[in-house]
Design a protein around this motif. Structure first.
Motif, PDB file in Angstrom:
ATOM      1  N   ALA A   1       0.846  -1.200   0.000  1.00 31.71           N
ATOM      2  CA  ALA A   1       0.000   0.000   0.000  1.00 31.71           C
ATOM      3  C   ALA A   1       0.881   1.249   0.000  1.00 31.71           C
ATOM      4  O   ALA A   1       0.640   2.195  -0.761  1.00 31.71           O
ATOM      5  CB  ALA A   1      -0.907  -0.010   1.217  1.00 31.71           C
ATOM      6  N   LEU A   2       1.912   1.196   0.821  1.00 30.48           N
ATOM      7  CA  LEU A   2       2.815   2.341   0.914  1.00 30.48           C
ATOM      8  C   LEU A   2       3.519   2.580  -0.419  1.00 30.48           C
ATOM      9  O   LEU A   2       3.600   3.703  -0.925  1.00 30.48           O
ATOM     10  CB  LEU A   2       3.847   2.064   2.008  1.00 30.48           C
ATOM     11  CG  LEU A   2       4.525   3.287   2.588  1.00 30.48           C
ATOM     12  CD1 LEU A   2       3.500   4.170   3.269  1.00 30.48           C
ATOM     13  CD2 LEU A   2       5.588   2.848   3.594  1.00 30.48           C
ATOM     14  N   ALA A   3       3.998   1.486  -1.022  1.00 30.39           N
ATOM     15  CA  ALA A   3       4.723   1.601  -2.290  1.00 30.39           C
ATOM     16  C   ALA A   3       3.803   2.143  -3.370  1.00 30.39           C
ATOM     17  O   ALA A   3       4.210   2.949  -4.207  1.00 30.39           O
ATOM     18  CB  ALA A   3       5.281   0.242  -2.702  1.00 30.39           C
ATOM     19  N   MET A   4       2.527   1.714  -3.353  1.00 33.37           N
ATOM     20  CA  MET A   4       1.589   2.197  -4.360  1.00 33.37           C
ATOM     21  C   MET A   4       1.330   3.684  -4.158  1.00 33.37           C
ATOM     22  O   MET A   4       1.254   4.455  -5.118  1.00 33.37           O
ATOM     23  CB  MET A   4       0.282   1.410  -4.290  1.00 33.37           C
ATOM     24  CG  MET A   4       0.403   0.031  -4.905  1.00 33.37           C
ATOM     25  SD  MET A   4      -0.983  -1.031  -4.521  1.00 33.37           S
ATOM     26  CE  MET A   4      -2.207  -0.443  -5.659  1.00 33.37           C
ATOM     27  N   GLU A   5       1.172   4.076  -2.907  1.00 30.30           N
ATOM     28  CA  GLU A   5       0.918   5.477  -2.615  1.00 30.30           C
ATOM     29  C   GLU A   5       2.110   6.344  -3.049  1.00 30.30           C
ATOM     30  O   GLU A   5       1.941   7.429  -3.578  1.00 30.30           O
ATOM     31  CB  GLU A   5       0.658   5.656  -1.133  1.00 30.30           C
ATOM     32  CG  GLU A   5      -0.557   6.514  -0.860  1.00 30.30           C
ATOM     33  CD  GLU A   5      -1.262   6.083   0.391  1.00 30.30           C
ATOM     34  OE1 GLU A   5      -0.741   6.417   1.476  1.00 30.30           O
ATOM     35  OE2 GLU A   5      -2.297   5.406   0.291  1.00 30.30           O
ATOM     36  N   CYS A   6       3.311   5.829  -2.793  1.00 36.64           N
ATOM     37  CA  CYS A   6       4.520   6.559  -3.173  1.00 36.64           C
ATOM     38  C   CYS A   6       4.561   6.803  -4.667  1.00 36.64           C
ATOM     39  O   CYS A   6       5.180   7.747  -5.139  1.00 36.64           O
ATOM     40  CB  CYS A   6       5.771   5.802  -2.777  1.00 36.64           C
ATOM     41  SG  CYS A   6       6.067   5.844  -1.022  1.00 36.64           S
ATOM     42  N   ARG A   7       3.929   5.902  -5.430  1.00 34.39           N
ATOM     43  CA  ARG A   7       3.929   6.098  -6.882  1.00 34.39           C
ATOM     44  C   ARG A   7       2.629   6.731  -7.342  1.00 34.39           C
ATOM     45  O   ARG A   7       2.257   6.603  -8.511  1.00 34.39           O
ATOM     46  CB  ARG A   7       4.129   4.756  -7.562  1.00 34.39           C
ATOM     47  CG  ARG A   7       5.511   4.205  -7.297  1.00 34.39           C
ATOM     48  CD  ARG A   7       5.676   2.873  -7.921  1.00 34.39           C
ATOM     49  NE  ARG A   7       6.747   2.126  -7.280  1.00 34.39           N
ATOM     50  CZ  ARG A   7       7.056   0.909  -7.611  1.00 34.39           C
ATOM     51  NH1 ARG A   7       6.379   0.274  -8.541  1.00 34.39           N
ATOM     52  NH2 ARG A   7       8.041   0.288  -6.993  1.00 34.39           N
ATOM     53  N   CYS A   8       1.932   7.359  -6.396  1.00 36.00           N
ATOM     54  CA  CYS A   8       0.731   8.124  -6.707  1.00 36.00           C
ATOM     55  C   CYS A   8      -0.366   7.286  -7.352  1.00 36.00           C
ATOM     56  O   CYS A   8      -1.005   7.722  -8.321  1.00 36.00           O
ATOM     57  CB  CYS A   8       1.053   9.316  -7.610  1.00 36.00           C
ATOM     58  SG  CYS A   8       2.381  10.305  -6.970  1.00 36.00           S
ATOM     59  N   TYR A   9      -0.615   6.127  -6.851  1.00 34.74           N
ATOM     60  CA  TYR A   9      -1.707   5.304  -7.377  1.00 34.74           C
ATOM     61  C   TYR A   9      -3.025   5.979  -7.080  1.00 34.74           C
ATOM     62  O   TYR A   9      -3.259   6.436  -5.958  1.00 34.74           O
ATOM     63  CB  TYR A   9      -1.660   3.917  -6.739  1.00 34.74           C
ATOM     64  CG  TYR A   9      -2.814   3.050  -7.152  1.00 34.74           C
ATOM     65  CD1 TYR A   9      -2.841   2.488  -8.425  1.00 34.74           C
ATOM     66  CD2 TYR A   9      -3.879   2.802  -6.291  1.00 34.74           C
ATOM     67  CE1 TYR A   9      -3.903   1.702  -8.823  1.00 34.74           C
ATOM     68  CE2 TYR A   9      -4.943   2.013  -6.683  1.00 34.74           C
ATOM     69  CZ  TYR A   9      -4.957   1.473  -7.951  1.00 34.74           C
ATOM     70  OH  TYR A   9      -5.998   0.702  -8.349  1.00 34.74           O
ATOM     71  N   ASN A  10      -3.910   6.069  -8.093  1.00 30.34           N
ATOM     72  CA  ASN A  10      -5.172   6.759  -7.856  1.00 30.34           C
ATOM     73  C   ASN A  10      -6.341   6.040  -8.509  1.00 30.34           C
ATOM     74  O   ASN A  10      -7.117   6.617  -9.237  1.00 30.34           O
ATOM     75  CB  ASN A  10      -5.075   8.202  -8.338  1.00 30.34           C
ATOM     76  CG  ASN A  10      -4.861   8.269  -9.828  1.00 30.34           C
ATOM     77  OD1 ASN A  10      -4.628   7.223 -10.460  1.00 30.34           O
ATOM     78  ND2 ASN A  10      -4.962   9.437 -10.407  1.00 30.34           N
ATOM     79  N   SER A  11      -6.431   4.729  -8.277  1.00 33.70           N
ATOM     80  CA  SER A  11      -7.571   3.954  -8.772  1.00 33.70           C
ATOM     81  C   SER A  11      -7.814   4.104 -10.267  1.00 33.70           C
ATOM     82  O   SER A  11      -8.941   4.010 -10.700  1.00 33.70           O
ATOM     83  CB  SER A  11      -8.866   4.332  -8.068  1.00 33.70           C
ATOM     84  OG  SER A  11      -8.676   4.405  -6.714  1.00 33.70           O
ATOM     85  N   GLY A  12      -6.784   4.337 -11.012  1.00 37.83           N
ATOM     86  CA  GLY A  12      -6.927   4.283 -12.469  1.00 37.83           C
ATOM     87  C   GLY A  12      -7.750   5.396 -13.090  1.00 37.83           C
ATOM     88  O   GLY A  12      -8.199   5.276 -14.216  1.00 37.83           O
ATOM     89  N   VAL A  13      -7.980   6.490 -12.373  1.00 37.77           N
ATOM     90  CA  VAL A  13      -8.708   7.606 -12.974  1.00 37.77           C
ATOM     91  C   VAL A  13      -7.858   8.199 -14.098  1.00 37.77           C
ATOM     92  O   VAL A  13      -6.718   8.585 -13.876  1.00 37.77           O
ATOM     93  CB  VAL A  13      -9.019   8.698 -11.926  1.00 37.77           C
ATOM     94  CG1 VAL A  13      -9.776   9.859 -12.574  1.00 37.77           C
ATOM     95  CG2 VAL A  13      -9.823   8.117 -10.779  1.00 37.77           C
ATOM     96  N   GLY A  14      -8.420   8.220 -15.284  1.00 38.04           N
ATOM     97  CA  GLY A  14      -7.710   8.781 -16.417  1.00 38.04           C
ATOM     98  C   GLY A  14      -6.509   7.970 -16.869  1.00 38.04           C
ATOM     99  O   GLY A  14      -5.654   8.461 -17.597  1.00 38.04           O
TER     100      GLY A  14
END
Ligand SMILES: Nc1ncnc2c1ncn2[C@@H]1O[C@H](COP(=O)(O)OP(=O)(O)OP(=O)(O)O)[C@@H](O)[C@H]1O
Ligand SMILES: [Mg+2]
Lengths: 287, 266
Positions: free
Chosen positions: B219-232
């Motif tokens: 979760a942390l690693a995804m957040e660090c790469r600005c994961y945003n549920s695939g919007v756009g």
């Protein structure tokens, strides 16, 4: 006496899949009882595989392995009996802690050996003392300990089984220099106390030279060298070619030699270096 | 034992099967499962097996991994087989004490066993020849219309990807911890069912802890790469149906249709 004797040992992972991988091939060795052997080799060279074979956790695809002269894989009963003589501390052993208290966790191994409660109690104290865990830690949850303490508790769990062959797979990975020296000092203490044969897998040449009397070098699943520490580190070119590092002090001496100073290149500890350099300057040994 | 769990494993390759669009493969797999249940005859099962053998041969994976995928379900197969064998009413063939084996039971058991084996082997072929990434991408695209009814399709697909991705990792880790506890004298292979379940505690506790740690890290690693549920989000590779898919679908339909026909026509 010979503690471990292997001949033609072979191990293959993923037999019959596209990922088939021979991790150990045609491996021979004889390790004397009471030796402290350092085991080095590049990543994936088969060190962990060899250690698990010696602990009887995995079965070889070929060859034989004798523990104190008895065939480890003769039958299930022999394997079970011989395995009790071998204690293996895995890479990152703190991940295997599971009990409510450190005491219970250390007691897991000895209990499985079927020892009496009294004996288990004694062994737990002994292991805690050897690994330097204070008495009051025994009632703590293992998950409250710091990383280094967890590591010690996990190692204590194996020491409590009082193995005659004590194997440690990279016990110092991820610890600070002080923590590393501590743990290895504890291992030496256990060996002096019990006369156990110790196998130490490590990526740190310093760990090996400081502790081991012999070194086994693995390269691509094969034995590349086995001998006294000095003999092995003398063959520095081969070691470098096998993707291994040399002890810092050995590197210094190789460089000195390259620059025309007449020194041996088999120096691997600071004390030896002091001695050699002392002779060189004509001042005799300081050590 | 655990090494036999091959769900979610993917064997790289460049065969005809590998080149099929993942959507085609999923649809074929669903049709395959449905036809297993409709084609209620041994000849039908034979035809479906022939289709499966053809797929395995063309894929170049070899039969061993497929046979291996069946090992973990042996117990399930035996269990369902026995239930069907003993509890189906009909013409009694053998009677021992209260247990009686009927002709119908024998047939039902055999059919059930065939069904499960074909089903598992067939679905394994889907994951063996499709990378998890392609697979979830395909699921997402197939479910896309459901976005209209506010189904979080992308999130579901992402969760599936992660779950699939971590199966081999977890299996490997379980194996490691089991070995570590074995080294401390744990015994997982003997004793009655209760001792065996109890013997698993030293494996389950570390597994739970490490799963939570992993989830946190991820979760942390995804957040660090600005994961945003695939919007756009756009796709790097957009797969298209091609003549390969047409051929594949055609062959599959022929086999399945024949298998189903055998039940109704003959
Ligand atoms: N469970 C496994 N399944 C498949 N292959 C494996 C498995 N464990 C190890 N291998 C492979 O066997 C080879 C030897 O692995 P091994 O773990 O013995 O290496 P190692 O010398 O301990 O390496 P490291 O220094 O990284 O710990 C490697 O190439 C590795 O990829
Ligand atoms: Mg290793």
């Amino acid at each position: 006496m010979t503690a471990i004797e292997a001949s033609g040992l072979k191990y293959v992972y993923g037999v019959g899949t596209p990922y088939e991988m021979t991790a150990l091939d045609n491996f021979d060795i004889e390790i004397d009882s009471g030796d402290f052997v350092g085991i080095i080799g590049h990543t994936g060279s088969g060190k962990s595989t060899l250690m698990q074979l010696i602990d009887g956790l995995i079965k070889p695809a070929g060859g034989t392995l004798k523990i104190f002269g008895e065939d480890m894989f003769a039958d299930a009963k022999t394997t079970a009996r011989l395995r009790k003589k071998v204690g293996l501390v895995f890479q990152y052993p703190e991940y295997q802690l599971f009990e409510e208290t450190v005491e219970k966790d250390i007691a897991f191994g000895p209990k499985n050996l079927g020892l009496s409660e009294d004996e288990v109690y004694k062994r737990v104290r002994y292991a805690a003392q050897i690994t330097g865990l204070p008495e009051e830690y025994l009632q703590k949850s293992p998950f409250e300990l710091s990383g280094g303490e967890k590591r010690r508790a996990a190692i204590a769990g194996v020491i409590a089984m009082r193995p005659e062959i004590f194997i440690l797979d990279e016990p110092t990975a991820g610890l600070d220099p002080k923590g590393r020296d501590e743990i290895l000092a504890r291992v030496r203490e256990y060996r002096e106390d019990t006369g156990a044969t110790v196998l130490l897998v490590s990526h740190s040449m310093e760990d090996v030279t400081k502790n081991a009397s012999k070194v086994l070098v693995l390269c691509h699943g094969k034995k590349m060298m086995y001998g006294k520490v000095g003999e092995v580190f003398e063959r520095s070119k081969e070691l470098l070619n096998a993707g291994l590092d040399l002890p810092q002090i050995t590197k210094v001496f190789i460089e000195l030699k390259n620059r025309g100073v007449d020194v041996p290149t088999s120096v691997y500890t600071v004390n030896q270096a002091i001695e050699v350099l002392g002779k060189l300057s004509g001042g005799g040994s300081r050590a | 034992m655990l090494k036999d769990i091959t769900i979610g494993q993917y064997f790289q390759g460049d065969s005809f099967i590998h080149r099929l669009d993942a959507r085609t493969k999923i649809l074929i797999a669903i049709a395959f499962i449905v036809s297993i249940f409709i084609a209620d005859s041994f000849i039908g099962f034979g035809i479906l097996t022939a289709f499966l053998v053809l797929v395995i041969a063309v894929s170049g994976i070899g039969f061993k991994p497929v046979i291996k995928s069946l090992k973990p379900i042996l117990f399930l197969v035996a269990f369902t087989g026995l239930i069907n064998l003993f509890f189906t009413q009909g013409e009694v063939l053998v009677k021992i004490w209260v247990i009686k084996i009927t002709k119908e039971g024998l047939v039902a058991a055999a059919k059930m066993i065939c069904r499960i084996i074909i089903l598992v082997a067939g679905t394994s072929m889907l994951t063996y020849t499709t990378s998890p990434l392609e697979l979830t991408d395909a699921i997402e695209r197939l479910l896309n219309p459901l976005k209209k009814i506010k189904l979080p399709v992308h999130e579901l697909a992402m969760m599936t990807t992660i779950a699939l991705r971590f199966i081999p990792t977890l299996v490997e880790e379980t194996e490691k911890i089991m070995n570590a506890q074995r080294a401390r004298g744990a015994d997982f292979d003997s004793g009655n069912i209760f001792t065996r379940i109890k013997a698993l505690v030293p494996v389950l506790v570390p597994m739970f802890i490490s799963s939570f740690r992993r989830a946190d890290d991820l979760a942390l690693a995804m957040e660090c790469r600005c994961y945003n549920s695939g919007v756009g989000k756009t796709k790097m590779t957009v797969t298209k149906f091609s003549h390969v898919d047409l051929t594949g679908a055609f062959v599959a339909i022929v086999f399945m249709a024949t298998a189903i026909l055998f039940r109704f026509v003959f």
